[in-house]
Enzyme design. Sequence first.
Site, mmCIF file in Angstrom:
data_model
loop_
_atom_site.group_PDB
_atom_site.id
_atom_site.type_symbol
_atom_site.label_atom_id
_atom_site.label_comp_id
_atom_site.label_asym_id
_atom_site.label_seq_id
_atom_site.Cartn_x
_atom_site.Cartn_y
_atom_site.Cartn_z
ATOM 1 N N HIS A 38 13.827 10.275 6.119
ATOM 2 C CA HIS A 38 14.794 11.191 5.504
ATOM 3 C C HIS A 38 14.572 11.361 4.006
ATOM 4 O O HIS A 38 15.178 12.234 3.388
ATOM 5 C CB HIS A 38 16.231 10.772 5.816
ATOM 6 C CG HIS A 38 16.716 9.566 5.076
ATOM 7 N ND1 HIS A 38 18.062 9.252 4.986
ATOM 8 C CD2 HIS A 38 16.068 8.583 4.393
ATOM 9 C CE1 HIS A 38 18.219 8.151 4.293
ATOM 10 N NE2 HIS A 38 17.026 7.727 3.915
ATOM 11 N N GLY A 45 0.822 -1.199 0.000
ATOM 12 C CA GLY A 45 0.000 0.000 0.000
ATOM 13 C C GLY A 45 0.852 1.243 0.000
ATOM 14 O O GLY A 45 2.044 1.198 -0.315
ATOM 15 N N ASP A 46 0.252 2.355 0.398
ATOM 16 C CA ASP A 46 0.914 3.661 0.393
ATOM 17 C C ASP A 46 0.938 4.194 1.822
ATOM 18 O O ASP A 46 -0.102 4.517 2.390
ATOM 19 C CB ASP A 46 0.138 4.615 -0.519
ATOM 20 C CG ASP A 46 0.726 6.021 -0.567
ATOM 21 O OD1 ASP A 46 1.790 6.252 0.061
ATOM 22 O OD2 ASP A 46 0.123 6.886 -1.234
ATOM 23 N N PHE A 47 2.134 4.284 2.410
ATOM 24 C CA PHE A 47 2.203 4.728 3.808
ATOM 25 C C PHE A 47 1.867 6.202 3.980
ATOM 26 O O PHE A 47 1.694 6.684 5.103
ATOM 27 C CB PHE A 47 3.547 4.401 4.459
ATOM 28 C CG PHE A 47 4.790 4.844 3.710
ATOM 29 C CD1 PHE A 47 4.933 6.130 3.217
ATOM 30 C CD2 PHE A 47 5.837 3.955 3.534
ATOM 31 C CE1 PHE A 47 6.080 6.531 2.559
ATOM 32 C CE2 PHE A 47 6.998 4.343 2.873
ATOM 33 C CZ PHE A 47 7.121 5.638 2.385
#
Length: 356
Positions: free
Chosen positions: A259, A239-241
């Site tokens: 970072h 998924g997409d964090f």
Amino acid sequence: MTESASAGLGTPDAGTDDGRRAIMQWVFGARATETVALAVRLGLPDAIGDGTARAEDLGRRHGFPPRQMTRLLRALASLGLCTEPSPGTFALAPAGALLRKDHPDSLYDFARFHTAPQTLQPWTRLESSLRSGRTAFEEHFGVPLYQYLAGEPELSAVFNAAMSQETHRTAQTLPGAYDFGRFRTVMDVGGGDGTLLAAILGHHPALEGVLFETVEGAAQAADTFKTAGLDGRATVATGDFLASLPQGADLFLIKSVLHNWDDEHATTILRNCRAAMPAHGRVLIVEVVLPEKAAPDDAAELDPYLKDLQMQVLVGGRERTRTDFDQLCAAAGLTVTDVVPLPPHIGFSLVEAAPN
């Protein structure tokens, strides 16, 4: 001009000599990078192997005149990557052996990615990037790094392998450096091929793990877990964090992820961890923690300040101080509870945060 001032300007001393050597080293650093890049691209460390190889034979194999191959190998010897036991015959030095593909601590893909033209060329836009805040890679190639990699499968595979090799030493140290045993399930957010999570689970047999990654980033994770015998204890979720994270873990591990992002996006990632964790949960950030003022660490493998600039050049991110992490976590509903440096040669610290 006074006599003392004249002596200070015109009399050589040890400090001046050391300064000249340092300046020469860094001014000519790009030449060394290109020399190593060519050696890795040609596979010379693998071709030399455990024994010795003649420059003439290596030249013939790679289409170089013997004299030219000798020049290249002698430059590599001057960098400490190989030796010349007899004229025209070369062997690998221990450092050069790390550039072999089959070395257990191989840095072959790490070197390939970080010396690739796509990695180096954006540095010519450093000034513009620092002035504008825009990512130099995107200015140079017209798209962000990860979008570019999605269209370059070969370079993407090198990048993923490079990240795994960079994580290898941390994976040898981290499992024993933190009390993972007080948690039930750890989720490695953006954990790549699962190298780090596999090491943690191997060290803590009662712990279960979830790797959360993009589909492309997690492509090798299942194989990593199978090889480590973790089929029943490690799962992969994609998924997409930046959107959300699944619930079910009580420790959220984030190594070398924040970072990559500016403060707004980094806060979003931490906020999504906070939303997914139980009241007793923790976030464990594994990243460089810069001192509050410049303090070079001679024991560090990678200069943290050059790494900070690299994050700006390649992805628009940054390395952060303890104060920066306090502020990020506070904005995400978290409080930093501890900061523990790992050994200097690792170059990272552990930043633990708990829900407010």
